[in-house]
Design an enzyme around this catalytic site. Sequence first.
Site, PDB file in Angstrom:
ATOM      1  N   PHE A 107       0.835  -1.198   0.000  1.00 41.04           N
ATOM      2  CA  PHE A 107       0.000   0.000   0.000  1.00 41.04           C
ATOM      3  C   PHE A 107       0.871   1.251   0.000  1.00 41.04           C
ATOM      4  O   PHE A 107       1.886   1.308   0.709  1.00 41.04           O
ATOM      5  CB  PHE A 107      -0.855   0.062   1.278  1.00 41.04           C
ATOM      6  CG  PHE A 107      -1.891  -1.013   1.414  1.00 41.04           C
ATOM      7  CD1 PHE A 107      -3.172  -0.827   0.932  1.00 41.04           C
ATOM      8  CD2 PHE A 107      -1.586  -2.207   2.057  1.00 41.04           C
ATOM      9  CE1 PHE A 107      -4.140  -1.819   1.082  1.00 41.04           C
ATOM     10  CE2 PHE A 107      -2.537  -3.203   2.213  1.00 41.04           C
ATOM     11  CZ  PHE A 107      -3.816  -3.007   1.715  1.00 41.04           C
ATOM     12  N   ASP A 108       0.454   2.249  -0.784  1.00 48.21           N
ATOM     13  CA  ASP A 108       0.978   3.591  -0.581  1.00 48.21           C
ATOM     14  C   ASP A 108       0.313   4.126   0.693  1.00 48.21           C
ATOM     15  O   ASP A 108      -0.761   3.649   1.071  1.00 48.21           O
ATOM     16  CB  ASP A 108       0.619   4.471  -1.787  1.00 48.21           C
ATOM     17  CG  ASP A 108       1.017   5.921  -1.583  1.00 48.21           C
ATOM     18  OD1 ASP A 108       2.165   6.153  -1.169  1.00 48.21           O
ATOM     19  OD2 ASP A 108       0.184   6.806  -1.823  1.00 48.21           O
ATOM     20  N   LYS A 109       0.936   5.104   1.347  1.00 49.03           N
ATOM     21  CA  LYS A 109       0.342   5.654   2.574  1.00 49.03           C
ATOM     22  C   LYS A 109      -0.628   6.783   2.286  1.00 49.03           C
ATOM     23  O   LYS A 109      -1.823   6.686   2.518  1.00 49.03           O
ATOM     24  CB  LYS A 109       1.429   6.146   3.536  1.00 49.03           C
ATOM     25  CG  LYS A 109       0.855   6.731   4.837  1.00 49.03           C
ATOM     26  CD  LYS A 109       1.920   7.319   5.732  1.00 49.03           C
ATOM     27  CE  LYS A 109       2.346   8.692   5.259  1.00 49.03           C
ATOM     28  NZ  LYS A 109       1.320   9.743   5.493  1.00 49.03           N
ATOM     29  N   VAL A 128      -1.461  -1.042  -4.136  1.00 46.08           N
ATOM     30  CA  VAL A 128      -2.584  -0.110  -4.023  1.00 46.08           C
ATOM     31  C   VAL A 128      -2.021   1.298  -3.842  1.00 46.08           C
ATOM     32  O   VAL A 128      -1.253   1.540  -2.911  1.00 46.08           O
ATOM     33  CB  VAL A 128      -3.490  -0.466  -2.820  1.00 46.08           C
ATOM     34  CG1 VAL A 128      -4.728   0.424  -2.808  1.00 46.08           C
ATOM     35  CG2 VAL A 128      -3.886  -1.929  -2.851  1.00 46.08           C
TER      36      VAL A 128
END
Length: 660
Positions: free
Chosen positions: A349-351, A551
């Site tokens: 995941f990107d933050k 994501v």
Amino acid sequence: MTDHHKEDHSHHNHDGIFGPRTELYFSLLCGVFLLTGFLFKIFGTDSQSMWVYLVPLLISYGFGGYYISIEAFEKIKKGEFEIDFLMIAAAIGAAYIGSWIEGALLLFLFSLGHALETYAMDKAKKSIEALGELTPKTALIKRNGKIEEVSVDDLKINDVIVVRPNSKIAADGVIIKGSSAIDQAPITGESMPIDKAAISSVDKLPNFNDIDSSHVVYTGTINGDGSIEVLVLKLSKDSTVARLIKMVSDVETQKSPTQRMTKKFEERYVPIVILVVFALCFAYLVVDESFNDSLYRAITVLVAASPCALAISTPSAVLSGIARAAQKGVLIKGGKALEDLGSIRTIAFDKTGTLTEGKPKLTNMIPHHDYSEEDLARLVLEVESLSNHPLARAIVKDVEVKYAMQHKNLASNVNAIQGKGISATYQDKTVFIGNEKLMTDEGMTIPSELRLKMDGLLQEGHTAMLVAHNGMVIGLMSVMDLPRKTAVETLKRLRAIGIKRMVMLTGDHQNVGDAIAKQIGLTEAKGNLLPEDKVEAIKKLMERDGKIAMVGDGVNDAPAMAYSTVSVAMGAAGSDVALETADVALMSDKIQMLPFAIGLSRASKRIITQNIWISMGVVALLVPATIFGLTGIGLAVVFHEGSTLVVVLNALRLLAYNEK
């Protein structure tokens, strides 16, 4: 794109009288005339001419077979015989023995799957175009004391460009004059604007990647309220954005393993069928029967062997799965993404904007000495409302809401102190709001109690700022990009459906990543990552875990998303690039739809597997039966088309899918 790629997908470039969608419209017209001919034949009178139903069926053949014939002919010219050729041969064979309706149905189903496939084929071109839009088309260049506008393509190394407030930066380079807060989110994904200042000297500059990041700017990032001058260190074609474009295009033009497997199957299956059918035409030489009987048998085998159910088995399941996903606000771009998503066990995941809201929020207001929380909030509101810094605007908004206050213009003389904070006058006394260095430089001591709280907040990923008034530190406040309210529950559901590892990849500091990961229950977090670092991280995860989903929502995620097995873009908050690059887009921007999408993918994969077994099983039974004369064309068509119907009905079950 390479010539090879263009060659492989030449059939997707057939435009016609209806424009790019002509192939789809031809397929639908094939279906309309097929239905017309069928109804005329079933409900017509005994005395009507056969041409009443035959003409619509001939027209249906024309529309359904047009693009398939073109594709088959192009392949034959290269010495290749694939399923396109077999479909045409089977349709002609069906017509020869009087089974016009079956032949037209064959063409309709196959041409529909063929046409719908083209929708996904433009993805590489669109993603590259969207990336290119990041780069400004022109730049303001400083020459001989004058400022003139030039194309970014005309910029040269060591040119000096002027970047006005709130405009895009036109080249990778180093700031040589001025200072500003730069919004790097389009490139690095950092949630907070970064303070940048001029480098002290441009003599003996190190390599671009070795220059202190506080002086470096990237193409496509957005300047804040300060005017800056930038020394160009990279040509347009070598800029960070250009590298992103290359990364995405390199991956987008590679053929998937699924495509290669399908192609290999076609290459083996079709020639075998053609040879068997050709040989059966001469069965009368070894079997006591007439040439017409042998020809009838051969055509019956051709109809039985044509992979009609096989051809529609995957597209029908894919279309049903994609339609169900769309009803729930999830856009899935093609069968490969639908199949692959279900086999994922690791998600990166990107933050910013993905696991978090993507907007800084005021998290703490901690007074010290004799100040109350309201007094400290009032001081902060009055001072920060004079600043145009994005962080200041976020603080003002949250203070107004949380403490029900409006600023009363009680502060004045605000000044930005680059890299440290701001100063202002409040109640005729000087106020400082900023980092620890600002306080110590102004000769103030930070109380141990506040220092302890500040260290704790920093460890938890907050951005902490000290507040001083009248020569004394009077409090502490903090802001943070908070996790989405649905993030914790979503990760729990993902873990429950078998996702083993959930990893955060972020451009923010490692402390921030660790803090968010701990709050929401991620397996691990990797911080301080530039776009190319995210790509390397994805490669390492793929080496360890095999298939990976990524994501993200920003341009900086595009290369990593392109390298992942399945890329998922957040919708409303996502950039155009991420949406174009992504295999799956959560259009409603709800990360909680991810478990649904994975569950739907697994259900689709099960049905695709069932459909392949059904279609291949029927062919495996029918072909020997027709070869040995155990069944005629009528029964062969009933079983063959029956299997097609079963496959389609099985696929339609996906339209009712709900997450368990």
